[in-house]
Design a protein around this motif. Structure first.
Motif, mmCIF file in Angstrom:
data_model
loop_
_atom_site.group_PDB
_atom_site.id
_atom_site.type_symbol
_atom_site.label_atom_id
_atom_site.label_comp_id
_atom_site.label_asym_id
_atom_site.label_seq_id
_atom_site.Cartn_x
_atom_site.Cartn_y
_atom_site.Cartn_z
ATOM 1 N N ASP A 537 0.813 -1.221 0.000
ATOM 2 C CA ASP A 537 0.000 0.000 0.000
ATOM 3 C C ASP A 537 0.842 1.265 0.000
ATOM 4 O O ASP A 537 0.291 2.366 0.037
ATOM 5 N N ALA A 538 2.167 1.122 -0.037
ATOM 6 C CA ALA A 538 3.050 2.274 0.127
ATOM 7 C C ALA A 538 3.978 2.417 -1.067
ATOM 8 O O ALA A 538 4.056 1.548 -1.941
ATOM 9 N N GLU A 539 4.703 3.539 -1.082
ATOM 10 C CA GLU A 539 5.668 3.797 -2.133
ATOM 11 C C GLU A 539 7.111 3.606 -1.662
ATOM 12 O O GLU A 539 7.947 3.125 -2.411
ATOM 13 N N GLU A 546 4.565 2.525 8.099
ATOM 14 C CA GLU A 546 3.306 3.009 8.658
ATOM 15 C C GLU A 546 2.134 2.166 8.154
ATOM 16 O O GLU A 546 1.269 1.750 8.928
ATOM 17 N N TRP A 547 2.093 1.909 6.840
ATOM 18 C CA TRP A 547 1.032 1.066 6.286
ATOM 19 C C TRP A 547 1.131 -0.358 6.818
ATOM 20 O O TRP A 547 0.113 -0.988 7.131
ATOM 21 N N SER A 548 2.345 -0.878 6.950
ATOM 22 C CA SER A 548 2.520 -2.270 7.374
ATOM 23 C C SER A 548 2.086 -2.491 8.812
ATOM 24 O O SER A 548 1.648 -3.585 9.181
ATOM 25 N N MET A 549 2.182 -1.446 9.636
ATOM 26 C CA MET A 549 1.820 -1.574 11.050
ATOM 27 C C MET A 549 0.485 -0.925 11.398
ATOM 28 O O MET A 549 -0.154 -1.295 12.377
ATOM 29 N N GLY A 550 0.048 0.072 10.595
ATOM 30 C CA GLY A 550 -1.148 0.821 10.959
ATOM 31 C C GLY A 550 -2.217 0.911 9.901
ATOM 32 O O GLY A 550 -3.235 1.575 10.109
ATOM 33 N N GLU A 719 7.068 -7.451 2.143
ATOM 34 C CA GLU A 719 7.966 -6.307 2.042
ATOM 35 C C GLU A 719 7.198 -5.067 2.508
ATOM 36 O O GLU A 719 6.015 -4.915 2.195
ATOM 37 N N ASP A 720 7.864 -4.168 3.215
ATOM 38 C CA ASP A 720 7.162 -2.966 3.650
ATOM 39 C C ASP A 720 6.780 -2.100 2.456
ATOM 40 O O ASP A 720 5.762 -1.414 2.466
ATOM 41 N N ASP A 721 7.619 -2.109 1.416
ATOM 42 C CA ASP A 721 7.301 -1.426 0.167
ATOM 43 C C ASP A 721 8.039 -2.147 -0.945
ATOM 44 O O ASP A 721 8.867 -3.017 -0.693
ATOM 45 N N ALA A 722 7.746 -1.802 -2.171
ATOM 46 C CA ALA A 722 8.368 -2.470 -3.313
ATOM 47 C C ALA A 722 9.370 -1.590 -4.036
ATOM 48 O O ALA A 722 10.004 -2.032 -4.993
ATOM 49 N N GLN A 723 9.490 -0.328 -3.611
ATOM 50 C CA GLN A 723 10.435 0.622 -4.178
ATOM 51 C C GLN A 723 10.395 0.623 -5.703
ATOM 52 O O GLN A 723 9.323 0.597 -6.287
ATOM 53 N N ASN A 724 11.550 0.578 -6.338
ATOM 54 C CA ASN A 724 11.592 0.901 -7.762
ATOM 55 C C ASN A 724 11.983 -0.271 -8.645
ATOM 56 O O ASN A 724 12.354 -0.076 -9.790
ATOM 57 N N GLY A 725 11.927 -1.472 -8.143
ATOM 58 C CA GLY A 725 12.351 -2.593 -8.952
ATOM 59 C C GLY A 725 11.413 -2.865 -10.108
ATOM 60 O O GLY A 725 10.245 -2.494 -10.066
ATOM 61 N N SER A 756 -3.049 -4.125 3.424
ATOM 62 C CA SER A 756 -4.209 -4.048 4.317
ATOM 63 C C SER A 756 -4.961 -5.371 4.380
ATOM 64 O O SER A 756 -5.557 -5.700 5.411
ATOM 65 N N SER A 757 -4.950 -6.151 3.286
ATOM 66 C CA SER A 757 -5.552 -7.491 3.314
ATOM 67 C C SER A 757 -4.844 -8.375 4.322
ATOM 68 O O SER A 757 -5.471 -9.122 5.090
ATOM 69 N N LEU A 758 -3.515 -8.312 4.312
ATOM 70 C CA LEU A 758 -2.735 -9.129 5.233
ATOM 71 C C LEU A 758 -3.025 -8.720 6.677
ATOM 72 O O LEU A 758 -3.235 -9.570 7.555
ATOM 73 N N LEU A 759 -3.069 -7.401 6.931
ATOM 74 C CA LEU A 759 -3.385 -6.936 8.274
ATOM 75 C C LEU A 759 -4.782 -7.378 8.708
ATOM 76 O O LEU A 759 -4.994 -7.803 9.852
ATOM 77 N N ARG A 760 -5.734 -7.290 7.783
ATOM 78 C CA ARG A 760 -7.108 -7.689 8.114
ATOM 79 C C ARG A 760 -7.171 -9.172 8.466
ATOM 80 O O ARG A 760 -7.905 -9.582 9.382
ATOM 81 N N THR A 761 -6.400 -9.982 7.789
ATOM 82 C CA THR A 761 -6.384 -11.417 8.059
ATOM 83 C C THR A 761 -5.817 -11.694 9.451
ATOM 84 O O THR A 761 -6.361 -12.515 10.209
#
Length: 867
Positions: A537-539, A546-550, A719-725, A756-761
């Motif tokens: 969910d992040a860039e 923040e997205w991974s935890m909140g 991964e917390d984000d996927a960056q630029n790969g 957010s799907s993973l967090l919801r699970t």
């Protein structure tokens, strides 16, 4: 008396009827797998499962437009940009929907205002500590000498501005200086500072109780700038972060929204004293003052609300809910307001809902919601023209998807047109023609219907659990899974790691870290479940953690990280997240806070934790709810420290807790070294570090799966984000793993999932309430699970590459990497980092440009731009 405004239920009922009738007649034509990007019906599916259906004419702009100033004659709009890349002011001819001029700036931050005459334009100069002053004529800007606010070595960062009616005085909210300044525009050098804001009097050199527990390194680069002068401490819990200013010239009062204080400061300009603090809700930002000065409207970003204040009585008259429902969790992020010229209608930009909420405010105290207007991605500013014919919306992150063939190319110097995630946010200006009063309600009903269709429950295929699914359908229902381990890694795309998996939708040509380098990730994806349609969910890491935890990144984080990442020369913009500043926290805080509320035991290994000054010094945290709930000897982000040692530490603690029978039900583990150190001479090569990360992950899974807790365990890895790969579907697509005896073994699940799907699970398994709208509405990962457990343990694989391989002291990658700052995540330009990694792994082979979804197309050069 405070009154909470409920929705105009009659209108909503009619809209709901239209909505469900439309669905009955035309069921959504979902493909086999929902993929982000342009759809046949013209909408754009975002990687976070929300959609865009923007209305109006669209004018391409630059990198992250944050604020609009409409010229008093209503012909032009000046749009300020404050993103990762080039800062600038773009002037748009509103009637012709055309860019007429572009003025580049070194830096800017939110503030932009026309003088009443329209002859002058003022804007914030950010870390240069200046106010830019322009003569304005026929859409063209001519800069005159800027006004210096303070010594440039200090850190104030001018933000919101307010100009007096006679254009003699300018008031400035210094967002990091924690003060307000008055500028004499005629004298041009007479700057009066109004400080401190009540409630934040603690100077940096006076240690607060909060700081006494904070063994921060005084050489921390995040604190570098603020030690240059005695300023109010931004780390302290009472720091106000003044954001916007509104001026009542007649009464000589200045209203200042305190971004971190849930309040508006009232300043008496006769005495330069703060005479009152009026409460709002969390993260008050933009404000609108009625012409009479009687009513002050305040957007509260961390709630879903707008506070209406009576400036005579000094009290709240109403709280308007700008979300779809007053019952919605936080997440709408209202961050901009516009009041119609007749002051009967209020428009509210909901950044994270990608819409504008519309209210009838003709009778304050009896306001009502009228509906919503769908706009682009992350609207940051909404304005209405003086003739009330056009609504203008700056879409901070654009509105359509496309491939980016100009992605980073090894050996080729990056240019302004290089498309990597830090600058791939060319926004747009939506020019929406407002219907006449006679047709307004009918048109708004149609727009509201479109806005509802953009929510996840309408955008993607919904998944319902089977009756015996181990993931409950609702919080509070029982699950056979009692323990969760949540593992956070750093910055890789799906194709980079799993692009060679034949059972998934991958591109092997983009696979850098194939099965030889990551045998455990491949084996886990093959033996448990392969997720080939998972998106972060992040860039970047700043919003990623923040997205991974909140399940959310606040407006503070969203508007600060581009400056921290892209404008580092001044060293005034600190890394904004992961527990560094209280202002960054979401209203409902983080996953461990939900666990605490539910009585679920929890422990963090490295997440929101700061390393000690050396390996003999324990780690520490500023996050109150993690005190006593983290391992002080688990080493956090540090690419010079092997993940194998982190894994060994976690396993030893896991076994200790197993022997005591005191296993926390939620454990969060950080394994960050797939971030790599690039080509820094003498550091492990990217291959070695990713292989180290893979081996560490395998060891952790093996240890857990051979424990007595395995039959009731689920492990989630992302991964917390996927960056630029590079990734041929979308740059947000990322490798994710779900491991448990209850997983469908050997399956491929192409359901569209997100962070957010993973967090919801996790929340459903552990009985935790959702934190925001995003985890509440995300598709849970039901399809990964089965009712009957398969308790076979996992046996990890040894590395097939040399974990001790080091980068050479000479060569192109060494030269490109020699001065990389690896002290924190993403201090390095991710375009450069990924170029180095690709060249390190693939040599001189050309790096393909990754594919992006849900971004606007590249901005064409405005006419007359000779650069």
């Amino acid at each position: 008396m405070k009154r909470v405004v409920r929705f105009w239920f009659g209108a909503i009922a009619i809209l709901a009827l239209i909505h469900f009738q439309a669905r009955a007649v035309q069921p959504p034509p979902h493909p086999i797998a929902d993929l982000p990007g342009q759809r046949l019906d013209g909408s754009v599916l975002l990687p976070n499962q929300w959609s865009l259906r923007p209305v109006g004419r669209q004018v391409p702009l630059g990198d992250f437009p944050v604020n609009i100033a409409v010229h008093p004659d209503g012909r032009y709009a000046a749009v300020l940009h404050s993103g990762h890349g080039q800062h600038e002011i773009i002037v748009v001819d509103i009637n012709n929907a055309k860019v007429v001029s572009t003025t580049k700036l070194n830096e800017a931050y939110y503030g932009i205002e026309f003088a009443n005459s329209g002859a002058r334009l003022y804007c914030s100069g950010s870390s240069d500590e200046v106010i830019h002053v322009f003569d304005f004529k026929d859409g063209e800007l001519t800069e005159i000498q800027p006004v210096l606010l303070c010594d440039p070595r200090e850190r104030n960062i001018p933000c919101g501005l307010a100009v007096s009616d006679n254009a003699r005085d300018l008031f400035v909210a210094n967002v990091w200086g924690q003060n307000v300044a008055k500028v004499d525009l005629l004298a041009r050098s007479n700057v009066t500072e109004i400080a401190p804001i009540p409630g934040a009097e603690n100077k940096f050199e006076r240690k607060t109780e909060f700081e006494k527990e904070d063994p921060a390194d005084p050489n921390d680069p995040d604190l570098h700038a603020i030690t240059k002068r005695a300023v109010l401490d931004p780390i302290g819990p009472d720091a106000p972060f003044p954001y916007a200013c509104r001026l009542d010239d007649r009464r000589q009062l200045l209203y200042v929204s305190l971004w971190a204080r849930a309040a508006v400061a009232v300043i008496d300009l006769k005495t330069f004293k703060v005479i009152a603090l009026w409460p709002t809700e969390e993260h008050p930002n933009e404000m609108v003052l009625s012409k009479s000065g009687r009513f002050l409207f305040v957007a509260n970003a961390n709630r879903n609300t707008v506070t209406i204040l009576d400036t005579v009585m000094g009290k709240t008259l109403e709280t308007l809910y700008a979300s779809f429902s007053p019952r919605d969790l936080p997440g709408s992020t209202p961050n901009s307001l516009a009041l119609s010229p007749d002051e009967n209608t209020l428009y509210v930009a909901n950044a994270c809902n990608n819409n504008v909420a519309v209210f009838d405010v003709s009778t304050i105290g009896k306001s009502r919601s009228l509906g919503f207007i769908p706009v682009g991605w992350y609207p940051t500013s909404v304005r209405i023209t003086p003739d009330a014919k056009h609504l203008l919306v700056a879409n901070g992150k654009g509105l359509i998807s496309m491939a980016n063939p100009k992605g980073p190319v090894p050996g080729k110097k990056s240019t302004p047109e290089t498309q990597f995630i830090g600058v791939l946010f060319p926004g747009t200006l939506s020019i929406i023609d407002l219907p006449t009063k006679k047709h307004f309600r009918k048109q708004l009903a149609a727009w509201t219907e479109e806005a509802y269709r953009c929510t996840p429950r309408e955008s993607v295929t919904q998944v319902s659990p089977e009756h015996d699914n181990p993931v409950p359908a609702k919080v509070g229902r029982p699950s056979p899974i009692k323990y969760v381990i949540y593992i956070i890694k750093e910055n890789r795309t799906y194709d980079q790691v799993l692009g060679d998996m034949k059972d998934g939708n991958g591109d092997p040509d983009l696979c850098l870290f194939n099965e030889r380098i990551t045998p455990n990730i491949h084996k886990l994806a093959r033996e448990f479940v392969l997720l080939d349609n998972f998106y972060v969910d992040a860039e970047v890491s700043a919003d990623g953690h923040e997205w991974s935890m909140g399940a959310y990144a606040s407006d503070f984080v969203e508007k600060t990280w581009p400056l921290d990442y892209g404008h580092t020369k001044s060293k005034k913009f600190p890394y904004p997240s992961e527990g560094r500043f209280p202002i960054a926290n979401p209203v409902n805080n983080y996953l461990w806070d939900r666990a605490r509320e539910a009585g679920v035991s929890y422990r963090s290994y490295g997440e929101f934790i700061f390393n000690g000054k050396d390996l003999k010094t324990p780690c520490w945290t500023r996050t109150a709810s993690l005190q006593g709930h983290f391992d002080p000897w688990f080493h956090g982000f540090d690419t010079s420290y092997p993940d194998l040692k982190r894994a060994a530490r976690f396993i030893s603690e896991f076994k200790r807790l197993e022997s005591k029978g005191d296993m926390p039900r939620l454990q969060i583990v950080r394994l960050p070294n797939d971030h790599t150190s690039g080509g820094v001479p003498g550091k492990p090569t990217p291959i070695a570090q990713v292989a180290d990360n893979d081996r560490a992950l395998g060891m952790v899974i093996e240890a857990v799966s051979h424990s007595k807790y395995w039959p009731k365990m689920a492990i989630f890895v992302l991964e917390d984000d996927a960056q630029n790969g590079p990734d041929h579907i979308d740059a947000h697509r990322s490798p994710a793993l779900v491991i448990s005896p209850y997983i469908r073994r050997g399956a491929t699940d192409s359901t569209m999932y997100s962070t957010s799907s993973l967090l919801r699970t996790i929340e459903l398994i552990l009985g935790l309430q959702p934190m925001t709208q995003f985890d509440a509405t995300a598709t849970p990962m039901f399809n990964c699970f089965q009712a009957k457990p398969d308790e076979r343990p996992y046996d990890s694989l040894p590395p097939h590459v040399d974990l001790n391989e080091r980068n050479p002291e000479r060569g192109l990658t060494a030269e490109l990497s020699r001065h990389m700052d690896l002290s924190k995540e993403d201090r390095v330009d991710d375009s450069l980092m990924n170029e180095v990694i690709w060249r390190s792994v693939r040599g001189n082979e050309r790096m393909p440009g990754p594919t992006r979804a849900a971004f606007v197309c590249a901005r064409p050069k405005p006419e007359g731009d000779g650069d």
